[in-house]
Design a protein around this motif. Structure first.
Motif, PDB file in Angstrom:
ATOM      1  N   SER A 153      41.946 -53.945  -5.373  1.00  0.00           N
ATOM      2  CA  SER A 153      41.683 -52.732  -5.014  1.00  0.00           C
ATOM      3  C   SER A 153      42.476 -52.286  -3.828  1.00  0.00           C
ATOM      4  O   SER A 153      42.912 -53.084  -3.096  1.00  0.00           O
ATOM      5  CB  SER A 153      39.987 -52.539  -4.327  1.00  0.00           C
ATOM      6  OG  SER A 153      39.887 -51.394  -3.801  1.00  0.00           O
ATOM      7  N   ASN A 154      42.697 -51.101  -3.628  1.00  0.00           N
ATOM      8  CA  ASN A 154      43.501 -50.481  -2.658  1.00  0.00           C
ATOM      9  C   ASN A 154      43.034 -50.395  -1.314  1.00  0.00           C
ATOM     10  O   ASN A 154      42.965 -49.296  -0.442  1.00  0.00           O
ATOM     11  CB  ASN A 154      44.355 -49.398  -2.978  1.00  0.00           C
ATOM     12  CG  ASN A 154      43.281 -48.038  -2.995  1.00  0.00           C
ATOM     13  OD1 ASN A 154      42.087 -48.199  -3.277  1.00  0.00           O
ATOM     14  ND2 ASN A 154      43.870 -46.887  -2.634  1.00  0.00           N
ATOM     15  N   SER A 155      42.218 -51.421  -0.845  1.00  0.00           N
ATOM     16  CA  SER A 155      41.362 -51.167   0.442  1.00  0.00           C
ATOM     17  C   SER A 155      41.148 -52.056   1.100  1.00  0.00           C
ATOM     18  O   SER A 155      41.799 -53.708   0.575  1.00  0.00           O
ATOM     19  CB  SER A 155      39.980 -50.448  -0.032  1.00  0.00           C
ATOM     20  OG  SER A 155      39.309 -51.054  -1.128  1.00  0.00           O
ATOM     21  N   LYS A 197      41.140 -41.231  -3.093  1.00  0.00           N
ATOM     22  CA  LYS A 197      42.112 -42.122  -2.736  1.00  0.00           C
ATOM     23  C   LYS A 197      41.997 -43.358  -3.268  1.00  0.00           C
ATOM     24  O   LYS A 197      42.693 -44.324  -3.234  1.00  0.00           O
ATOM     25  CB  LYS A 197      41.762 -42.062  -1.118  1.00  0.00           C
ATOM     26  CG  LYS A 197      42.140 -40.901  -0.445  1.00  0.00           C
ATOM     27  CD  LYS A 197      42.133 -41.152   1.138  1.00  0.00           C
ATOM     28  CE  LYS A 197      42.161 -39.918   1.955  1.00  0.00           C
ATOM     29  NZ  LYS A 197      41.964 -40.345   3.312  1.00  0.00           N
ATOM     30  N   ALA A 198      41.018 -43.697  -4.198  1.00  0.00           N
ATOM     31  CA  ALA A 198      40.735 -44.992  -4.571  1.00  0.00           C
ATOM     32  C   ALA A 198      41.520 -45.319  -5.793  1.00  0.00           C
ATOM     33  O   ALA A 198      41.857 -44.386  -6.614  1.00  0.00           O
ATOM     34  CB  ALA A 198      39.221 -45.226  -5.097  1.00  0.00           C
ATOM     35  N   ASN A 244      44.379 -54.706   1.564  1.00  0.00           N
ATOM     36  CA  ASN A 244      44.322 -54.653   2.779  1.00  0.00           C
ATOM     37  C   ASN A 244      43.280 -55.354   3.726  1.00  0.00           C
ATOM     38  O   ASN A 244      42.996 -55.432   4.696  1.00  0.00           O
ATOM     39  CB  ASN A 244      44.307 -53.368   3.648  1.00  0.00           C
ATOM     40  CG  ASN A 244      45.252 -52.268   2.951  1.00  0.00           C
ATOM     41  OD1 ASN A 244      46.516 -52.753   2.886  1.00  0.00           O
ATOM     42  ND2 ASN A 244      44.875 -51.159   2.576  1.00  0.00           N
ATOM     43  N   GLN A 264      35.342 -52.041   2.008  1.00  0.00           N
ATOM     44  CA  GLN A 264      35.595 -50.850   1.208  1.00  0.00           C
ATOM     45  C   GLN A 264      36.098 -51.449  -0.214  1.00  0.00           C
ATOM     46  O   GLN A 264      35.952 -50.700  -1.095  1.00  0.00           O
ATOM     47  CB  GLN A 264      36.989 -50.024   1.835  1.00  0.00           C
ATOM     48  CG  GLN A 264      36.863 -49.410   3.207  1.00  0.00           C
ATOM     49  CD  GLN A 264      36.468 -50.124   4.206  1.00  0.00           C
ATOM     50  OE1 GLN A 264      37.071 -51.306   4.449  1.00  0.00           O
ATOM     51  NE2 GLN A 264      35.904 -49.632   5.344  1.00  0.00           N
ATOM     52  N   SER A 265      36.425 -52.449  -0.355  1.00  0.00           N
ATOM     53  CA  SER A 265      36.658 -53.079  -1.605  1.00  0.00           C
ATOM     54  C   SER A 265      35.455 -53.245  -2.231  1.00  0.00           C
ATOM     55  O   SER A 265      35.316 -53.133  -3.503  1.00  0.00           O
ATOM     56  CB  SER A 265      37.284 -54.510  -1.745  1.00  0.00           C
ATOM     57  OG  SER A 265      38.719 -54.292  -1.142  1.00  0.00           O
ATOM     58  N   ASN A 302      35.839 -41.312  -5.048  1.00  0.00           N
ATOM     59  CA  ASN A 302      36.722 -41.125  -3.935  1.00  0.00           C
ATOM     60  C   ASN A 302      38.219 -40.898  -4.406  1.00  0.00           C
ATOM     61  O   ASN A 302      38.849 -41.622  -5.207  1.00  0.00           O
ATOM     62  CB  ASN A 302      36.946 -42.853  -3.319  1.00  0.00           C
ATOM     63  CG  ASN A 302      37.809 -42.761  -2.202  1.00  0.00           C
ATOM     64  OD1 ASN A 302      38.313 -41.770  -1.842  1.00  0.00           O
ATOM     65  ND2 ASN A 302      37.736 -43.762  -1.623  1.00  0.00           N
ATOM     66  N   GLY A 324      40.666 -57.194  -2.277  1.00  0.00           N
ATOM     67  CA  GLY A 324      41.339 -56.019  -1.330  1.00  0.00           C
ATOM     68  C   GLY A 324      42.734 -56.328  -0.805  1.00  0.00           C
ATOM     69  O   GLY A 324      42.955 -57.219  -0.195  1.00  0.00           O
ATOM     70  N   SER A 357      37.791 -45.657  -8.931  1.00  0.00           N
ATOM     71  CA  SER A 357      36.953 -46.971  -8.606  1.00  0.00           C
ATOM     72  C   SER A 357      37.036 -48.218  -9.526  1.00  0.00           C
ATOM     73  O   SER A 357      37.047 -47.642 -10.875  1.00  0.00           O
ATOM     74  CB  SER A 357      35.664 -46.651  -8.137  1.00  0.00           C
ATOM     75  OG  SER A 357      34.755 -47.759  -8.210  1.00  0.00           O
ATOM     76  N   ASN A 391      32.903 -49.085  -3.180  1.00  0.00           N
ATOM     77  CA  ASN A 391      33.871 -48.196  -3.708  1.00  0.00           C
ATOM     78  C   ASN A 391      33.495 -47.366  -4.900  1.00  0.00           C
ATOM     79  O   ASN A 391      33.717 -47.563  -6.141  1.00  0.00           O
ATOM     80  CB  ASN A 391      35.086 -49.484  -4.437  1.00  0.00           C
ATOM     81  CG  ASN A 391      36.446 -48.743  -4.507  1.00  0.00           C
ATOM     82  OD1 ASN A 391      36.464 -47.723  -5.206  1.00  0.00           O
ATOM     83  ND2 ASN A 391      37.271 -49.555  -4.352  1.00  0.00           N
TER      84      ASN A 391
END
Length: 561
Positions: free
Chosen positions: A477-479, A493-494, A452, A483-484, A491, A450, A519, A487
């Motif tokens: 993943s962008n999370s 935003k994923a 972040n 949240q990674s 979503n 992830g 995802s 997923n």
């Protein structure tokens, strides 16, 4: 290839405060005292330097009183989103004074003659102090004042009641979730299944099929030992277990026993042996010669150690593939927490947990929280106490607060793992009497990180992937950490980054990676289905003659407090 991002846009996860490392190291308030002493002495040793910054701060505060608004909070800082911080003269000046004080304090450290490590320690402590003294934490917070008038004073009494309840029942920490909103087996962890095997360390759950046909090769999920397994099976919409079942996979999952002082001798080898037993039962029930392994966080470290052990025994053929979710195999992480740790601190942490028999999950949770205090402490301080509101009913937070313990021996093994980084060289780690060489583990692997993630930074997860043999895939993943994993498709935003070539430098890989919307679950599904053999008619019965089903899922170990 994506358009090359600006240098400032490149993520630098190694600068994050690594919460997992800090929790394992057992940082305590006393570890911070030497740095506080150093700061106090620094003010005496450099009086002219300190006086210059004090005068500069005085000048800035004078301009603040005259209405100057030269300091701006971060655009994404949720603490100061209320318009009163900009429009009301009192709140505007209090915010400006706070920001000016923080800026000048950091400048005092940056321009001092402190050693680099001492400066890093000082910035860490001053960040904690600055967050605690934020005007948003005051009872005069405009949100709290508005709530006080809107409720006729009821918010004040509710806040006091919440504070007293947390002092008695939550170790003095603000509650992050309403615990009455969820119950394991009632509205979370509800996918039908049964316990088909149990030993002293784990229960093995097999899930009821959800497809007309199944792939021959089963999937065994190994969750981290420091959390309950049902992060993989929260609500139906977020359940990774149900996603895999509906797409033809046979799914088994380990539910760890919550250890107590009697189990202080359970170390990494104990857990690896238990996973090997669960793997053999999974293969026997499914009738497959091999099974897929999926490990999350510390579970990923465990399945890597198991594969190294199996390779040393020439039994690696039992494993069809390995999926690593936000898992560290390379433990080299630069974090401020490590600056407070020495050999004495490590030995003291081991000694404390061995005397108690376990490392208590509540103690780990506190350290996790203090690594991100604005999100995990002061946010709930304002909500629960100043606004008098109940914490949210959020299933992920409920799971996160369903604490477990670590046996002392495993805690010691993990401390040694962070200290020595043993998997980066052949034979550096020995498990069950066998040396581990991950380059000889030639099983195909799929690794998720992830961008972040403050617990397992993505670049360390990337370097961990490079330690493995076999065909490797890495997805970013962008999370964040949880949240990674959670997923699910749908979503908006994923998205995730991927590139087929894994260079030795994670930054070079990042520049060349391609962005995919959505995802990573469908991408992983296609990857694992291609390695799962033929499809056959689904057999609805669970277990086997030698391993008959016992309790219904979620089993008994998950309820142990």
């Amino acid at each position: 290839m994506r358009e090359k991002p600006a240098a400032g846009a490149l993520p630098v996860p190694a600068s994050f405060e690594n919460a997992e490392q800090s929790a394992m190291l057992g940082l305590r308030g006393r570890n911070l005292f030497p740095t506080l002493r150093t700061l106090a002495l620094q003010g005496i040793k450099q009086p002219i330097h300190s006086a210059r910054h004090a005068l500069a701060l005085g000048g800035q505060l004078g301009r603040v009183l005259l209405g100057d608004t030269s300091h701006q909070p971060h655009a994404q800082d949720a603490r100061f989103q209320d318009p009163s911080w900009r429009l009301n003269p009192f709140y505007r000046r209090s915010l400006q004074a706070y920001l000016a004080w923080q800026k000048q304090l950091n400048a005092w450290v940056d321009e001092s003659n402190l050693a680099t490590d001492d400066q890093a320690r000082a910035r860490f402590i001053l960040a904690q102090l600055g967050d605690a003294l934020s005007p948003s934490n005051s009872p005069l917070n405009p949100l709290a004042v508005k709530e006080l008038f809107n409720t006729g004073g009821a918010s004040l009494f509710k806040g006091i009641r919440h504070l007293l309840d947390d002092l008695v029942h939550n170790g003095g920490m603000p509650s992050q979730v309403s615990k009455q909103a969820f119950e394991v087996g009632r509205n979370i962890a509800t996918t039908p299944g049964a316990v088909v095997f149990r030993n002293e360390l784990l229960e093995l759950i097999q899930y009821q099929p959800m497809s007309e046909k199944q792939y021959a090769c089963p999937l065994l999920i190994v969750p981290p030992q420091i959390n309950k397994y049902y992060i993989f099976d929260l609500s139906a919409e977020k359940s990774f277990v149900q996603y895999a079942l509906k797409n033809g996979l046979q799914v088994f999952i380990i539910s760890w026993r919550n250890p107590n002082a009697r189990h202080r001798e359970w170390g990494l080898s104990s857990y690896v042996q238990a996973i090997e037993e669960a793997l053999d039962v999974t293969r026997a029930i499914s009738g497959s010669k091999e099974a897929h392994l999926m490990g999350a966080c510390a579970g990923g470290l465990s399945i890597a150690a198991l594969q190294g052990h199996l390779q040393a025994k020439r039994q690696l053929r039992k494993v069809a593939s390995a999926t690593y979710l936000v898992s560290l195999l390379d433990s080299q992480i630069d974090s401020s927490a490590m600056l407070f740790v020495d050999e004495q601190t490590l030995e003291a942490a081991k000694r404390r947990s061995y005397q108690q028999g376990v490392l208590d999950g509540r103690d780990m949770a506190k350290v996790f929280a203090w690594m991100r205090p604005n999100d995990l402490i002061w946010n709930y301080w304002v909500n629960n106490y100043l606004l008098g509101k109940q914490p949210p009913a959020f299933d992920i937070l409920y799971w996160n607060n369903d604490n477990t313990r670590l046996p002392a021996a495993l805690h010691g093994d993990l401390l040694d793992f962070f200290k020595h980084n043993p998997l980066t060289h052949p034979g550096g780690l020995e498990v069950c009497g066998t040396p581990i060489d991950l380059q000889k583990v030639t099983v195909d692997s799929f690794s998720i990180a992830g961008i972040n993630d403050h617990i397992t930074p993505w670049d360390a997860v990337y370097r961990s992937t490079l330690l493995l043999g076999g065909e490797r895939r890495f997805v970013l993943s962008n999370s964040g950490h949880i949240q990674s994993i959670l997923n699910p498709p749908g979503n908006p935003k994923a998205n995730y980054l991927e590139h087929n070539t894994l260079s030795s430098d994670p930054r070079a890989w990042y520049f060349d990676a391609q962005k995919h919307d959505g995802s990573w679950w469908p991408d992983w599904l296609g990857w694992i289905q291609a390695r799962s053999g033929e499809q056959r008619e689904t057999l609805p019965a669970l277990g086997s003659q030698n391993h008959p089903p016992m309790e219904a899922a979620p089993g008994t170990y998950v309820h142990v407090r």
